[in-house]
Design a protein around this motif. Sequence first.
Motif, PDB file in Angstrom:
ATOM      1  N   PRO A 130       0.827  -1.215   0.000  1.00  0.00           N
ATOM      2  CA  PRO A 130       0.000   0.000   0.000  1.00  0.00           C
ATOM      3  C   PRO A 130       0.864   1.269   0.000  1.00  0.00           C
ATOM      4  CG  PRO A 130      -0.760  -1.564   1.663  1.00  0.00           C
ATOM      5  CD  PRO A 130       0.537  -2.079   1.157  1.00  0.00           C
ATOM      6  N   ARG A 131       0.428   2.258  -0.767  1.00  0.00           N
ATOM      7  CA  ARG A 131       1.159   3.535  -0.837  1.00  0.00           C
ATOM      8  C   ARG A 131       0.872   4.328   0.435  1.00  0.00           C
ATOM      9  NH1 ARG A 131      -2.070   4.924  -5.988  1.00  0.00           N
ATOM     10  NH2 ARG A 131      -3.513   4.003  -4.509  1.00  0.00           N
ATOM     11  N   THR A 132       1.920   4.596   1.189  1.00  0.00           N
ATOM     12  CA  THR A 132       1.772   5.154   2.539  1.00  0.00           C
ATOM     13  C   THR A 132       2.469   6.507   2.623  1.00  0.00           C
ATOM     14  OG1 THR A 132       1.713   2.906   3.406  1.00  0.00           O
ATOM     15  CG2 THR A 132       2.214   4.659   4.983  1.00  0.00           C
ATOM     16  N   ARG A 133       1.792   7.469   3.222  1.00  0.00           N
ATOM     17  CA  ARG A 133       2.367   8.816   3.360  1.00  0.00           C
ATOM     18  C   ARG A 133       2.089   9.390   4.741  1.00  0.00           C
ATOM     19  NH1 ARG A 133       3.425  11.774  -1.679  1.00  0.00           N
ATOM     20  NH2 ARG A 133       2.948  10.419  -3.443  1.00  0.00           N
ATOM     21  N   LEU A 134       2.935  10.322   5.140  1.00  0.00           N
ATOM     22  CA  LEU A 134       2.733  11.056   6.391  1.00  0.00           C
ATOM     23  C   LEU A 134       2.015  12.364   6.074  1.00  0.00           C
ATOM     24  CD1 LEU A 134       6.370  10.601   7.741  1.00  0.00           C
ATOM     25  CD2 LEU A 134       4.327   9.589   8.789  1.00  0.00           C
ATOM     26  N   LEU A 135       0.973  12.688   6.829  1.00  0.00           N
ATOM     27  CA  LEU A 135       0.266  13.955   6.636  1.00  0.00           C
ATOM     28  C   LEU A 135       1.186  15.108   7.044  1.00  0.00           C
ATOM     29  CD1 LEU A 135      -2.498  15.311   5.937  1.00  0.00           C
ATOM     30  CD2 LEU A 135      -3.020  15.207   8.373  1.00  0.00           C
ATOM     31  N   ASN A 136       1.287  16.112   6.177  1.00  0.00           N
ATOM     32  CA  ASN A 136       2.160  17.241   6.490  1.00  0.00           C
ATOM     33  C   ASN A 136       1.604  18.505   5.826  1.00  0.00           C
ATOM     34  OD1 ASN A 136       4.328  18.763   7.436  1.00  0.00           O
ATOM     35  ND2 ASN A 136       5.877  17.313   6.755  1.00  0.00           N
ATOM     36  N   ILE A 137       2.245  19.653   6.122  1.00  0.00           N
ATOM     37  CA  ILE A 137       1.754  20.928   5.591  1.00  0.00           C
ATOM     38  C   ILE A 137       2.484  21.320   4.311  1.00  0.00           C
ATOM     39  CG2 ILE A 137       0.980  21.756   7.826  1.00  0.00           C
ATOM     40  CD1 ILE A 137       3.563  23.373   8.040  1.00  0.00           C
ATOM     41  N   GLY A 138       3.191  20.387   3.707  1.00  0.00           N
ATOM     42  CA  GLY A 138       3.890  20.625   2.453  1.00  0.00           C
ATOM     43  C   GLY A 138       4.560  19.326   2.077  1.00  0.00           C
TER      44      GLY A 138
END
Lengths: 345, 345
Positions: free
Chosen positions: B177-185
């Motif tokens: 699964p494509r996984t990302r961290l939530l961030n402001i940029g």
Amino acid sequence: MSLPRIAIDAMGGDEGVRTMIDGAAMARRRHDRFQFLLVGDETRIKAALADHPGMSGASEILHCEDVVEGDEKPSRAIRRAKTTSMGLAVDAVKRGEAGAAVSAGNTGALMAMSKLALRTMPGVDRPALAALLPTLGENDVIMLDLGANRDCDARNLVQFAIMGAAYSRIVTGLERPRTRLLNIGTEENKGTEDIQNAAETLRAATGLSMEFEGYVEADKINRGDCDVVVHDGFSGNIALKAIEGTARFVTDLLRRAFTSSVRSKVGFLVSRPATELLKHHLDPNNHNGAVFLGLNGVVVKSHGSADARGVANAVEVAARLLEDDITNRIARDLREVNTEGFNAK
Amino acid sequence: MSLPRIAIDAMGGDEGVRTMIDGAAMARRRHDRFQFLLVGDETRIKAALADHPGMSGASEILHCEDVVEGDEKPSRAIRRAKTTSMGLAVDAVKRGEAGAAVSAGNTGALMAMSKLALRTMPGVDRPALAALLPTLGENDVIMLDLGANRDCDARNLVQFAIMGAAYSRIVTGLERPRTRLLNIGTEENKGTEDIQNAAETLRAATGLSMEFEGYVEADKINRGDCDVVVHDGFSGNIALKAIEGTARFVTDLLRRAFTSSVRSKVGFLVSRPATELLKHHLDPNNHNGAVFLGLNGVVVKSHGSADARGVANAVEVAARLLEDDITNRIARDLREVNTEGFNAK
């Protein structure tokens, strides 16, 4: 009455000089007393002005060829403040040659340049980026900070509340805008210590030009029962982008649903006035123009991809804030507030 | 194959015993091998069961009259764990009498009871609350943490990424699964130090059962190009609620637009299949069921106001996680990951 003019960074943004000039001309048709200082490449500005005969008598051109790049680091951009269209537009406010600057360029660079050139006003520790969002109620809601400060302490949040309420009074005409702190629950013990301390200070304060009504959760921002929502730049970025993304998501779903069958397509055509109303309400161009509050001068950020109508909206935000003298309003509100541990150092 | 049964807190939530039993019965029609332990007032449970003859052979009742209140403090609720329907449902998982518990009661109390009774699994410092959200793509996106932990360090975020990816593999069938961290940029220098450190750890890790693809901003959560979005409980609460509130906001606007003229009303009727599709896609009941990941046992939180269909969805989430043995999957994934400074203490 002679109003200070508005400096336009004609080179910033993705849409080019023509969009910025078209937008300024459109705004001037509604605020016809305003004058402009158009900063950027003279040849291109003149070419764009040719379409707007009414603008020539109302504008002066400040020639400049350099532009701040969209991905340029703020630290690099500020070293080029004296040679770029963005830097010169902000500088015009500093020198009193304009009352406000409007730019569609790099937000980080605009913020850095504005802070450096204009400095924060007395009683304000840090500026905040504020924007208007549509609601189900009569008035738009103001959200701040939207990214000028990643981390904020209680004192910053209290100042943002006062600045946001001053902005709301101008936009909504309300005497005491309903103001809340964004939080993850409405009980007093929710959220970070900074949020709790800010709430305590605002609850105990006297002389506030707002109704402070405690916390608001992110699903209630656009219900229309709140005029100002206060948060740090990190939470604000998350909330604003989640709102923007979801509005786009739902309208994309809707478009998909409406094109999924002949029957739907017919329905869509018949009900087009309704969907146009929706589109109008959600179109970011109708809410374009984020303001840096708390500086000695007005700086408005237009969205990089805004069209002429969006730019016109950003220019009108600047005009409105100048006409109603936001800077002095905030200064007066800050002086009148009485809160322990808060008053200007 | 004999599957562990599911304990249902029949008393929690705003909709009462009947909604919980109706929901369980609805879920059983699709997962007909499942057995239930129904915890709550025996008389009311039996009355509700009368409508579902197929359920009686598949359920056992654990009588109990006490219920955790919606506004009860978690610290008080955990002292009543042995006498409340919520506490007994969780306790059944602890004693191995059920493989999962489903409750529509007080989230904070459910979390506190679950942590205390089930403990975090080896290699996990803190559990996280995870939920599925609709996207424009083929699959739902998993968001975690949604409020189990207000503050999270880099190590927590890395563990959440691994747990979320394990959950996503079960739901989507994707291998990585494509996984990302939530961030402001999306630039590396954006966000807090904890987010940056978590990204660095995940980028350098080997043996991950996911594609770690860096940061995602909140406006891209539901585009469908990301399967797992990882954040602390504060940001997650803001993002999730902003998404829920805006979806409701837009559909409210739409309803208003469609009832604003006769022509719109006709259009609405003709295109009803399209708007029903939209409603179906956005209905929170279709995405009901948030999971506490990282505990020695599965606990699913059903929304307090979910209807029977929503409860059925939450029960199916529990059934799915049991069938695919989420707890062992996470344990195996944690063992296989190699990252400096991360491996289980």
